[in-house]
Design a protein around this motif. Structure first.
Motif, PDB file in Angstrom:
ATOM      1  N   GLU A 148       7.294  73.095-110.431  1.00  0.00           N
ATOM      2  CA  GLU A 148       7.214  72.343-111.708  1.00  0.00           C
ATOM      3  C   GLU A 148       7.272  70.892-111.600  1.00  0.00           C
ATOM      4  N   ASN A 149       6.700  70.323-112.553  1.00  0.00           N
ATOM      5  CA  ASN A 149       6.516  68.697-112.526  1.00  0.00           C
ATOM      6  C   ASN A 149       7.909  68.017-113.168  1.00  0.00           C
ATOM      7  N   SER A 164       3.245  66.036-107.270  1.00  0.00           N
ATOM      8  CA  SER A 164       3.088  66.086-108.792  1.00  0.00           C
ATOM      9  C   SER A 164       3.289  64.678-109.403  1.00  0.00           C
ATOM     10  N   GLN A 187      -4.376  68.887-101.889  1.00  0.00           N
ATOM     11  CA  GLN A 187      -4.111  69.742-103.098  1.00  0.00           C
ATOM     12  C   GLN A 187      -5.422  70.657-103.142  1.00  0.00           C
ATOM     13  N   HIS A 224      -0.009  62.787-109.092  1.00  0.00           N
ATOM     14  CA  HIS A 224      -0.875  63.635-110.165  1.00  0.00           C
ATOM     15  C   HIS A 224      -0.541  62.782-111.714  1.00  0.00           C
ATOM     16  N   ASN A 225       0.588  62.911-111.778  1.00  0.00           N
ATOM     17  CA  ASN A 225       1.112  62.632-113.477  1.00  0.00           C
ATOM     18  C   ASN A 225       1.486  61.011-113.535  1.00  0.00           C
TER      19      ASN A 225
END
Length: 194
Positions: free
Chosen positions: A96-97, A26, A164, A29-30
């Motif tokens: 969850e992020n 996560s 992913q 990605h974020n």
């Protein structure tokens, strides 16, 4: 010691999605790889400390209560079967992020991560202590396990996007294979074949 079972167990438990690995994915990605590496540094330190505590605590327990090895082998086998079940039914999308990404958070997460706690409590007594009792040997295995854990964390950073996509595309096959490997490890650790 069945070194293959030991390695399969360590690799599957550390490389499969869990709270830390999902958090790393996560974060990649974020926030990008640099923030994810910050998390990995803390996670690796925390994981290594948990392995060290396990080695000391379990070695002490084995010295005080020699029959505990058999009990820990059974607990370790049952935990591996539980993990096999959970991996087979895993849903990666449910993670969850989090916006809190730091070395400190990575460290603390390892101290409260149930997957890490159960893994560190079972790997040393199930695989190492039945065959080795000298501190240099136990320390060597603790360092090897820590290195495997760190490599797992880094693999989620380095290949986050690729992993992913493949997990999404072939999730059921990958989960089935990892589950079967864990069942094999559980059988080998349990001592039923001895």
């Amino acid at each position: 010691m069945n070194f293959l079972s030991f390695m399969v167990y360590c690799i599957i438990v550390t490389f499969t999605p869990g709270p830390s690995n999902i958090m790393i994915l996560s974060t990649v990605h974020n926030y990008g790889k640099n923030r994810a590496i910050e998390f990995v540094i803390g996670a690796s330190i925390g994981f290594s400390i948990m392995i060290g505590i396990s080695a000391v605590l379990n070695t002490f327990l084995v010295a005080v209560v020699p029959k505990i090895i058999g009990i820990m082998q059974i607990i370790g086998s049952l935990y591996m079967l539980y993990l096999a079940y959970k991996i087979y039914h895993m849903d990666v999308k449910s993670a969850e992020n989090s916006k809190v990404v730091s070395v400190k958070f990575g460290f603390i997460m390892q101290l409260i991560n149930p997957k890490v706690i159960l893994f560190t409590m079972t790997v040393i007594p199930s695989f190492v202590l039945p065959y080795y009792n000298a501190w240099p040997q136990i320390l060597g295995f603790a360092l090897l396990i820590s290195a495997i854990g760190c490599a797992a964390f880094l693999s989620w950073v380095a290949f986050g996007m690729l992993i992913q996509k493949h997990l999404e595309k072939h999730r059921k096959l990958a989960n089935t294979l990892m589950s079967l490997f864990l069942v094999y490890s559980a059988i080998m650790v349990s001592g039923i074949l001895s």
